[in-house]
Enzyme design. Structure first.
Site, PDB file in Angstrom:
ATOM      1  N   TYR A  11       0.831  -1.225   0.000  1.00  0.00           N
ATOM      2  CA  TYR A  11       0.000   0.000   0.000  1.00  0.00           C
ATOM      3  C   TYR A  11       0.864   1.274   0.000  1.00  0.00           C
ATOM      4  O   TYR A  11       0.841   2.050  -0.963  1.00  0.00           O
ATOM      5  CB  TYR A  11      -0.927  -0.070   1.220  1.00  0.00           C
ATOM      6  CG  TYR A  11      -1.725   1.159   1.507  1.00  0.00           C
ATOM      7  CD1 TYR A  11      -2.385   1.861   0.487  1.00  0.00           C
ATOM      8  CD2 TYR A  11      -1.859   1.618   2.823  1.00  0.00           C
ATOM      9  CE1 TYR A  11      -3.144   2.985   0.788  1.00  0.00           C
ATOM     10  CE2 TYR A  11      -2.617   2.730   3.129  1.00  0.00           C
ATOM     11  CZ  TYR A  11      -3.256   3.413   2.098  1.00  0.00           C
ATOM     12  OH  TYR A  11      -4.001   4.519   2.406  1.00  0.00           O
ATOM     13  N   GLY A  36       1.588  -7.662  -1.121  1.00  0.00           N
ATOM     14  CA  GLY A  36       1.583  -6.654  -2.186  1.00  0.00           C
ATOM     15  C   GLY A  36       0.905  -7.184  -3.442  1.00  0.00           C
ATOM     16  O   GLY A  36       0.499  -8.355  -3.515  1.00  0.00           O
ATOM     17  N   ALA A  73       9.274  -3.501   3.223  1.00  0.00           N
ATOM     18  CA  ALA A  73       8.852  -4.908   3.350  1.00  0.00           C
ATOM     19  C   ALA A  73       8.852  -5.325   4.816  1.00  0.00           C
ATOM     20  O   ALA A  73       9.894  -5.301   5.474  1.00  0.00           O
ATOM     21  CB  ALA A  73       9.798  -5.798   2.548  1.00  0.00           C
ATOM     22  N   SER A  76       2.970  -6.186   9.301  1.00  0.00           N
ATOM     23  CA  SER A  76       2.588  -4.907   9.928  1.00  0.00           C
ATOM     24  C   SER A  76       1.203  -4.895  10.581  1.00  0.00           C
ATOM     25  O   SER A  76       0.581  -3.848  10.638  1.00  0.00           O
ATOM     26  CB  SER A  76       2.674  -3.793   8.891  1.00  0.00           C
ATOM     27  OG  SER A  76       1.739  -4.032   7.879  1.00  0.00           O
ATOM     28  N   ASN A  91      10.673 -11.708   9.949  1.00  0.00           N
ATOM     29  CA  ASN A  91      10.561 -10.780   8.811  1.00  0.00           C
ATOM     30  C   ASN A  91      11.146  -9.419   9.127  1.00  0.00           C
ATOM     31  O   ASN A  91      11.903  -8.854   8.336  1.00  0.00           O
ATOM     32  CB  ASN A  91       9.082 -10.553   8.443  1.00  0.00           C
ATOM     33  CG  ASN A  91       8.504 -11.744   7.726  1.00  0.00           C
ATOM     34  OD1 ASN A  91       9.245 -12.543   7.155  1.00  0.00           O
ATOM     35  ND2 ASN A  91       7.204 -11.876   7.765  1.00  0.00           N
ATOM     36  N   THR A 116       6.871   2.959  12.615  1.00  0.00           N
ATOM     37  CA  THR A 116       5.459   3.051  12.977  1.00  0.00           C
ATOM     38  C   THR A 116       5.251   3.736  14.320  1.00  0.00           C
ATOM     39  O   THR A 116       6.114   3.658  15.207  1.00  0.00           O
ATOM     40  CB  THR A 116       4.860   1.630  13.061  1.00  0.00           C
ATOM     41  OG1 THR A 116       3.551   1.710  13.638  1.00  0.00           O
ATOM     42  CG2 THR A 116       5.679   0.702  13.935  1.00  0.00           C
ATOM     43  N   TYR A 140       4.801  -6.193  16.871  1.00  0.00           N
ATOM     44  CA  TYR A 140       4.987  -5.359  15.675  1.00  0.00           C
ATOM     45  C   TYR A 140       5.818  -4.119  16.023  1.00  0.00           C
ATOM     46  O   TYR A 140       6.863  -3.856  15.417  1.00  0.00           O
ATOM     47  CB  TYR A 140       3.618  -4.968  15.096  1.00  0.00           C
ATOM     48  CG  TYR A 140       3.707  -3.928  14.001  1.00  0.00           C
ATOM     49  CD1 TYR A 140       4.589  -4.087  12.933  1.00  0.00           C
ATOM     50  CD2 TYR A 140       2.915  -2.787  14.029  1.00  0.00           C
ATOM     51  CE1 TYR A 140       4.683  -3.128  11.937  1.00  0.00           C
ATOM     52  CE2 TYR A 140       3.007  -1.825  13.033  1.00  0.00           C
ATOM     53  CZ  TYR A 140       3.894  -2.004  11.998  1.00  0.00           C
ATOM     54  OH  TYR A 140       3.992  -1.050  11.012  1.00  0.00           O
ATOM     55  N   PHE A 168       1.750   7.239  11.493  1.00  0.00           N
ATOM     56  CA  PHE A 168       0.535   7.029  12.270  1.00  0.00           C
ATOM     57  C   PHE A 168      -0.449   6.289  11.343  1.00  0.00           C
ATOM     58  O   PHE A 168      -0.034   5.299  10.742  1.00  0.00           O
ATOM     59  CB  PHE A 168       0.069   8.359  12.883  1.00  0.00           C
ATOM     60  CG  PHE A 168       0.906   8.686  14.116  1.00  0.00           C
ATOM     61  CD1 PHE A 168       2.276   8.934  14.007  1.00  0.00           C
ATOM     62  CD2 PHE A 168       0.346   8.672  15.380  1.00  0.00           C
ATOM     63  CE1 PHE A 168       3.071   9.167  15.134  1.00  0.00           C
ATOM     64  CE2 PHE A 168       1.122   8.917  16.513  1.00  0.00           C
ATOM     65  CZ  PHE A 168       2.478   9.156  16.391  1.00  0.00           C
TER      66      PHE A 168
HETATM   67  N1  UFG Z   1     -11.705   0.061  14.232  1.00  0.00           N
HETATM   68  C1  UFG Z   1     -13.041  -0.186  14.447  1.00  0.00           C
HETATM   69  N2  UFG Z   1     -13.641  -1.124  13.668  1.00  0.00           N
HETATM   70  C2  UFG Z   1     -12.976  -1.813  12.682  1.00  0.00           C
HETATM   71  C3  UFG Z   1     -11.601  -1.547  12.471  1.00  0.00           C
HETATM   72  C4  UFG Z   1     -10.990  -0.596  13.279  1.00  0.00           C
HETATM   73  O1  UFG Z   1     -13.685   0.390  15.324  1.00  0.00           O
HETATM   74  O2  UFG Z   1     -13.599  -2.660  12.007  1.00  0.00           O
HETATM   75  C5  UFG Z   1     -11.032   1.088  15.054  1.00  0.00           C
HETATM   76  C6  UFG Z   1      -9.857   0.543  15.845  1.00  0.00           C
HETATM   77  O3  UFG Z   1     -10.286   0.015  17.064  1.00  0.00           O
HETATM   78  C7  UFG Z   1      -8.991   1.812  15.987  1.00  0.00           C
HETATM   79  C8  UFG Z   1      -9.310   2.612  14.694  1.00  0.00           C
HETATM   80  O4  UFG Z   1     -10.519   2.063  14.191  1.00  0.00           O
HETATM   81  O5  UFG Z   1      -9.440   2.561  17.067  1.00  0.00           O
HETATM   82  C9  UFG Z   1      -8.230   2.469  13.646  1.00  0.00           C
HETATM   83  O6  UFG Z   1      -7.961   1.089  13.467  1.00  0.00           O
HETATM   84  P1  UFG Z   1      -7.058   0.517  12.273  1.00  0.00           P
HETATM   85  O7  UFG Z   1      -7.067  -0.974  12.392  1.00  0.00           O
HETATM   86  O8  UFG Z   1      -7.492   1.126  10.985  1.00  0.00           O
HETATM   87  O9  UFG Z   1      -5.609   1.103  12.583  1.00  0.00           O
HETATM   88  P2  UFG Z   1      -4.718   0.983  13.915  1.00  0.00           P
HETATM   89  O10 UFG Z   1      -4.836   2.306  14.624  1.00  0.00           O
HETATM   90  O11 UFG Z   1      -5.024  -0.199  14.707  1.00  0.00           O
HETATM   91  O12 UFG Z   1      -3.258   0.707  13.334  1.00  0.00           O
HETATM   92  C10 UFG Z   1      -2.628   1.500  12.372  1.00  0.00           C
HETATM   93  C11 UFG Z   1      -1.689   0.621  11.573  1.00  0.00           C
HETATM   94  C12 UFG Z   1      -0.600   0.078  12.453  1.00  0.00           C
HETATM   95  C13 UFG Z   1       0.108   1.200  13.170  1.00  0.00           C
HETATM   96  C14 UFG Z   1      -0.879   2.079  13.876  1.00  0.00           C
HETATM   97  C15 UFG Z   1      -0.145   3.258  14.422  1.00  0.00           C
HETATM   98  O13 UFG Z   1      -2.408  -0.450  10.984  1.00  0.00           O
HETATM   99  O14 UFG Z   1       0.324  -0.599  11.639  1.00  0.00           O
HETATM  100  O15 UFG Z   1      -1.895   2.522  12.983  1.00  0.00           O
HETATM  101  O16 UFG Z   1      -0.997   4.245  14.863  1.00  0.00           O
HETATM  102  F1  UFG Z   1       0.947   0.695  14.084  1.00  0.00           F
END
Ligand code: UFG
Length: 335
Positions: A11, A36, A73, A76, A91, A116, A140, A168
């Site tokens: 991505y 990917g 790579a 995550s 990895n 991250t 991670y 972020f």
């Molecule tokens: N969320 C929901 N419902 C869903 C999916 C997510 O409520 O179906 C919420 C999560 O609880 C979180 C927010 O939406 O509060 C964002 O969740 P994401 O899974 O989109 O992203 P994350 O914040 O968990 O993680 C992302 C990256 C990580 C990185 C992190 C750093 O995927 O790799 O941001 O802030 F480490």
């Protein structure tokens, strides 16, 4: 410059490759295509292979004059890392060390490392700046931090200059509509909300409504993937211009709650979306918001697409045009 981009079919990697080519750099992508997409690499040579394949790396770096590496790579996913820490260490740590070794042998002086916000763990202060304590709460974040901790020693002993970028919440899609966010399985909020808008999933599950935030849902700092891509190019140019090794946050400094993201999406797609509240997801901090002042000040990074509307609007255009993600195209190993 000729840049090797590991994970360039993923991505953030694919968006960065596109902008590197636009900026007239030559690019070779190394990607094992586990996460990917071949179709996401249209303007660069794609080599299908593992970063753990030392022979492949050495051969590649001996035959092609590479000036710098951008290293995406990695595995995550926070949740997956809790289930399979060994894969994350293999990895993200072993794989990266093999890559550093190959770079050292080939005398490649510059590295831009994809890190991250997960290195920080539970925040003690918002916004989070680069000198916030780094105490990861999952493998991670721990594996990314392990590499970050190795880099100053490689600089001191071997002169490897690096910039580490702590993302972020990467979000949005290429404003030209050629590239987008596709994960299998999808776990990220915005693509999941858009899947509901497309009727591919029945409802949005909101994880937790009892967080200490204004509306009770988690607050995150969403940053447009094209703004992230630009930061990689600035980092590369800074290194080539003699900048010292450094670590930078990449976020837009504005937090949005899960409910605000859902509401903003409803506006973009023009209809209300079915949603339910479920339990908190394990390991989710209530609020993660970056201070990105350092990269703005030092590298003059200026995010252009990272207001929430533009993030969702670009992602929605991609999802509408590509409801099934990238087309699966033929396999030509080593091509
Ligand atoms: N969320 C929901 N419902 C869903 C999916 C997510 O409520 O179906 C919420 C999560 O609880 C979180 C927010 O939406 O509060 C964002 O969740 P994401 O899974 O989109 O992203 P994350 O914040 O968990 O993680 C992302 C990256 C990580 C990185 C992190 C750093 O995927 O790799 O941001 O802030 F480490």
């Amino acid at each position: 410059m000729h840049i090797l981009v590991t994970g360039g079919a993923g991505y953030i990697g694919s968006h960065t490759v596109k902008d590197l080519v636009k900026a007239r750099h030559q690019v070779t992508v190394l990607d094992n295509l586990s996460k990917g997409w071949r179709a996401a690499v249209t303007k660069a040579r794609l080599i299908e292979g593992e970063i753990t394949n030392q022979r492949l790396l050495c051969e590649l770096l001996q035959t092609v004059k590479i000036n710098a590496v951008i290293h995406f790579a990695a595995s995550s996913l926070v949740g997956e890392s809790m289930q399979c820490p060994a894969d994350y260490y293999a990895n993200n740590v072993t794989g990266s060390l093999i890559l550093l070794e190959a770079m050292r042998e080939a005398g490649i002086p510059y590295l831009v490392f994809s890190s991250t916000a997960a290195v920080y763990g539970e925040p003690v202060e918002i916004p989070i700046s680069e000198d916030h304590p780094a105490i990861p709460t999952n493998p991670y974040g721990a594996t990314k931090l392990a590499l970050e901790e190795a880099l100053p020693w490689y600089y001191q002993a071997y002169g490897l200059r690096y910039i580490s970028l702590r993302y972020f919440n990467a979000a949005g899609a290429d404003p030209d509509g050629e590239l987008g966010e596709v994960h299998e399985p999808e776990t990220h909020l915005i693509p999941l909300v858009l899947k509901t808008a497309l009727g591919q999933t029945p409802e949005i599950k909101i994880f937790g409504r009892d967080y200490p935030t204004p509306d009770g849902t988690c607050v995150r700092d969403y940053i447009h993937v094209t703004d992230l891509a630009q930061a990689h190019i600035l980092a590369l140019e800074a290194l080539a211009g003699g900048a010292n090794p450094s670590i930078y946050n990449l976020g837009n400094g504005n937090g949005y709650s899960v409910l605000e993201v859902v509401q903003a999406t409803e506006k973009v797609v023009g209809k209300p979306l079915p949603k339910t509240f479920s339990r908190r997801r394990v390991g989710d901090p209530a609020v993660l918001v970056a201070s990105a002042e350092k990269i703005k000040r030092e590298l003059h990074w200026r995010p252009c697409y990272s207001d929430l509307h533009t993030i969702i609007e670009t992602a929605w255009r991609w999802h509408q045009k590509n409801p099934l993600g990238y087309p699966k195209i033929g396999i030509y190993p080593g091509s």
